[in-house]
Design a protein around this motif. Structure first.
Motif, mmCIF file in Angstrom:
data_model
loop_
_atom_site.group_PDB
_atom_site.id
_atom_site.type_symbol
_atom_site.label_atom_id
_atom_site.label_comp_id
_atom_site.label_asym_id
_atom_site.label_seq_id
_atom_site.Cartn_x
_atom_site.Cartn_y
_atom_site.Cartn_z
ATOM 1 N N MET A 1 0.835 -1.192 0.000
ATOM 2 C CA MET A 1 0.000 0.000 0.000
ATOM 3 C C MET A 1 0.875 1.250 0.000
ATOM 4 O O MET A 1 1.996 1.232 0.453
ATOM 5 N N ILE A 2 0.299 2.298 -0.490
ATOM 6 C CA ILE A 2 1.017 3.558 -0.608
ATOM 7 C C ILE A 2 0.728 4.423 0.614
ATOM 8 O O ILE A 2 -0.427 4.687 0.939
ATOM 9 N N GLU A 3 1.776 4.848 1.262
ATOM 10 C CA GLU A 3 1.632 5.691 2.450
ATOM 11 C C GLU A 3 1.075 7.059 2.070
ATOM 12 O O GLU A 3 1.413 7.614 1.021
ATOM 13 N N ASP A 4 0.244 7.611 2.948
ATOM 14 C CA ASP A 4 -0.346 8.931 2.706
ATOM 15 C C ASP A 4 0.728 10.005 2.527
ATOM 16 O O ASP A 4 0.557 10.931 1.729
ATOM 17 N N LYS A 5 1.841 9.882 3.248
ATOM 18 C CA LYS A 5 2.946 10.837 3.125
ATOM 19 C C LYS A 5 3.477 10.854 1.696
ATOM 20 O O LYS A 5 3.745 11.913 1.128
ATOM 21 N N LEU A 6 3.627 9.667 1.096
ATOM 22 C CA LEU A 6 4.119 9.588 -0.283
ATOM 23 C C LEU A 6 3.106 10.163 -1.270
ATOM 24 O O LEU A 6 3.487 10.819 -2.240
ATOM 25 N N ILE A 7 1.821 9.933 -1.007
ATOM 26 C CA ILE A 7 0.777 10.503 -1.864
ATOM 27 C C ILE A 7 0.883 12.026 -1.854
ATOM 28 O O ILE A 7 0.827 12.671 -2.902
ATOM 29 N N SER A 8 1.065 12.601 -0.683
ATOM 30 C CA SER A 8 1.201 14.062 -0.556
ATOM 31 C C SER A 8 2.428 14.567 -1.305
ATOM 32 O O SER A 8 2.370 15.600 -1.985
ATOM 33 N N GLN A 9 3.542 13.849 -1.197
ATOM 34 C CA GLN A 9 4.765 14.251 -1.887
ATOM 35 C C GLN A 9 4.592 14.179 -3.403
ATOM 36 O O GLN A 9 5.020 15.091 -4.130
ATOM 37 N N ILE A 10 3.956 13.117 -3.879
ATOM 38 C CA ILE A 10 3.709 12.976 -5.321
ATOM 39 C C ILE A 10 2.786 14.089 -5.799
ATOM 40 O O ILE A 10 3.034 14.722 -6.831
ATOM 41 N N ILE B 1 7.638 4.077 -10.117
ATOM 42 C CA ILE B 1 6.483 3.230 -9.815
ATOM 43 C C ILE B 1 6.724 1.861 -10.451
ATOM 44 O O ILE B 1 6.819 1.746 -11.672
ATOM 45 N N ASP B 2 6.813 0.822 -9.599
ATOM 46 C CA ASP B 2 7.171 -0.495 -10.122
ATOM 47 C C ASP B 2 6.727 -1.600 -9.172
ATOM 48 O O ASP B 2 6.712 -1.414 -7.958
ATOM 49 N N ASN C 1 14.163 -3.974 -7.763
ATOM 50 C CA ASN C 1 14.158 -2.549 -8.073
ATOM 51 C C ASN C 1 15.278 -1.827 -7.324
ATOM 52 O O ASN C 1 15.453 -2.027 -6.125
ATOM 53 N N GLU C 2 16.022 -0.991 -8.045
ATOM 54 C CA GLU C 2 17.139 -0.224 -7.478
ATOM 55 C C GLU C 2 16.685 0.924 -6.581
ATOM 56 O O GLU C 2 17.507 1.512 -5.896
ATOM 57 N N ARG C 3 15.414 1.265 -6.651
ATOM 58 C CA ARG C 3 14.867 2.406 -5.903
ATOM 59 C C ARG C 3 15.667 3.670 -6.209
ATOM 60 O O ARG C 3 16.198 4.333 -5.333
ATOM 61 N N PHE C 4 15.735 3.979 -7.505
ATOM 62 C CA PHE C 4 16.510 5.098 -8.017
ATOM 63 C C PHE C 4 15.755 6.420 -7.978
ATOM 64 O O PHE C 4 16.313 7.453 -8.317
ATOM 65 N N GLY C 5 14.500 6.403 -7.573
ATOM 66 C CA GLY C 5 13.698 7.611 -7.595
ATOM 67 C C GLY C 5 13.880 8.489 -6.374
ATOM 68 O O GLY C 5 14.382 8.053 -5.331
ATOM 69 N N THR C 6 13.446 9.720 -6.511
ATOM 70 C CA THR C 6 13.316 10.608 -5.365
ATOM 71 C C THR C 6 12.217 10.050 -4.468
ATOM 72 O O THR C 6 12.316 10.074 -3.248
ATOM 73 N N ILE C 7 11.165 9.562 -5.123
ATOM 74 C CA ILE C 7 10.073 8.858 -4.455
ATOM 75 C C ILE C 7 9.938 7.505 -5.136
ATOM 76 O O ILE C 7 9.851 7.426 -6.366
ATOM 77 N N ASN C 8 9.922 6.447 -4.336
ATOM 78 C CA ASN C 8 9.811 5.089 -4.870
ATOM 79 C C ASN C 8 8.516 4.460 -4.391
ATOM 80 O O ASN C 8 8.347 4.230 -3.193
ATOM 81 N N ILE C 9 7.614 4.214 -5.333
ATOM 82 C CA ILE C 9 6.379 3.482 -5.048
ATOM 83 C C ILE C 9 6.618 2.082 -5.613
ATOM 84 O O ILE C 9 6.283 1.784 -6.763
ATOM 85 N N VAL C 10 7.283 1.276 -4.826
ATOM 86 C CA VAL C 10 7.737 -0.048 -5.252
ATOM 87 C C VAL C 10 7.304 -1.051 -4.197
ATOM 88 O O VAL C 10 7.750 -0.982 -3.054
ATOM 89 N N TYR C 11 6.424 -1.943 -4.593
ATOM 90 C CA TYR C 11 6.020 -3.012 -3.680
ATOM 91 C C TYR C 11 5.419 -4.162 -4.465
ATOM 92 O O TYR C 11 5.146 -4.045 -5.662
ATOM 93 N N ASP C 12 5.238 -5.279 -3.774
ATOM 94 C CA ASP C 12 4.711 -6.491 -4.384
ATOM 95 C C ASP C 12 3.268 -6.254 -4.813
ATOM 96 O O ASP C 12 2.390 -6.045 -3.976
ATOM 97 N N ALA C 13 3.045 -6.257 -6.105
ATOM 98 C CA ALA C 13 1.708 -6.073 -6.672
ATOM 99 C C ALA C 13 1.608 -6.950 -7.916
ATOM 100 O O ALA C 13 2.616 -7.438 -8.429
#
Length: 185
Positions: A1-10, A111-112, A118-130
Motif C-alpha cells: 500500500m502507498i503511504e499517505d505521506k508519499l501521496i502528498s509528496q507525489i 512506480i514499479d 528494483n534499485e529504488r533510483f527515484g526521489t520517491i519510490n512506489i515499489v512493492y509487491d503487486a
C-alpha cells in the motif's frame, strides 16, 4: 500500500510541474505500455504537458493504445520525471545516458511492482509487491483520488491481464480477479 505521506509528496511534485516526462523500459511489454497509457491519462486530466519516452519502438500489437511515444534526444527539460515498470535504470536503454543529469537533478517518481530487484533510483519510490505496475497506479489513483474513466480503466485492465498472462500465471490471485471486475464496471 502507498503511504499517505508519499501521496502528498507525489501530489506536490505533480502540482508544481507543468512538463512531465514519463519513461518505461526498452522493448516494452503490455504492463509497461499500459502503465504509460494510464499515467498519461491521469496527468492529462490534471492539465499537465506529458511526453512519453521509450528507447525502442513499441510492438505493433500495442498500436491500439494510440500513444505518442518518443525516443528523440534533446527534448525540453521537464519539471519532473515518472518512471513506470522499470527495476533498474539500465533497462531504459541508451536514452538514460542522454538524460542521466535530469534523473540526478529533478524529482523522479519510480512506480514499479518488481520489488525484489528494483534499485529504488527515484526521489520517491512506489515499489512493492503487486500484480502489475498498473495495479499500483490504480491504487495511487484511488488514494489521490482520480476519476477512473473508461479509457483509464481499459489501460489498467490491459496491464493486469498482460502481467498475469491472461490469468494463467501464479500472480493470478483473488485480488487480480477483483481488480479485473473493478476495471470492467
Amino acid at each position: 500500500m502507498i503511504e499517505d505521506k508519499l501521496i502528498s509528496q507525489i501530489r506536490e511534485i505533480i502540482q508544481r510541474s507543468k512538463v512531465i516526462h514519463v519513461y518505461t523500459h526498452a522493448y516494452p511489454d503490455g504492463d509497461a505500455i499500459s502503465s504509460l497509457s494510464a499515467i498519461e491519462k491521469i496527468l492529462s486530466s490534471l492539465d499537465k504537458q506529458v511526453t512519453l519516452r521509450c528507447d525502442t519502438p513499441i510492438n505493433p500489437m500495442y498500436k491500439w493504445f494510440n500513444l505518442k511515444i518518443t525516443n528523440k534526444r534533446g527534448l525540453e527539460k521537464p519539471d519532473a520525471i515518472i518512471v513506470v515498470d522499470v527495476g533498474e535504470t539500465r533497462q531504459l536503454g541508451d536514452i538514460y545516458y542522454d538524460v542521466k543529469d535530469e534523473f540526478l537533478n529533478l524529482p523522479v517518481i519510480n512506480i514499479d511492482h518488481h520489488f525484489l530487484t528494483n534499485e529504488r533510483f527515484g526521489t520517491i519510490n512506489i515499489v512493492y509487491d503487486a500484480i502489475s505496475t498498473t495495479h499500483i497506479i490504480y491504487e495511487l489513483a484511488q488514494k489521490w483520488p482520480i476519476n477512473i474513466t473508461e479509457r483509464l480503466a481499459t489501460s489498467l485492465f490491459y496491464g493486469l491481464v498482460s502481467d498475469t498472462y491472461f490469468f494463467q500465471r501464479p500472480n493470478t490471485t483473488p485480488v487480480a480477479f477483483n481488480l479485473a471486475a473493478e476495471f470492467s464496471r
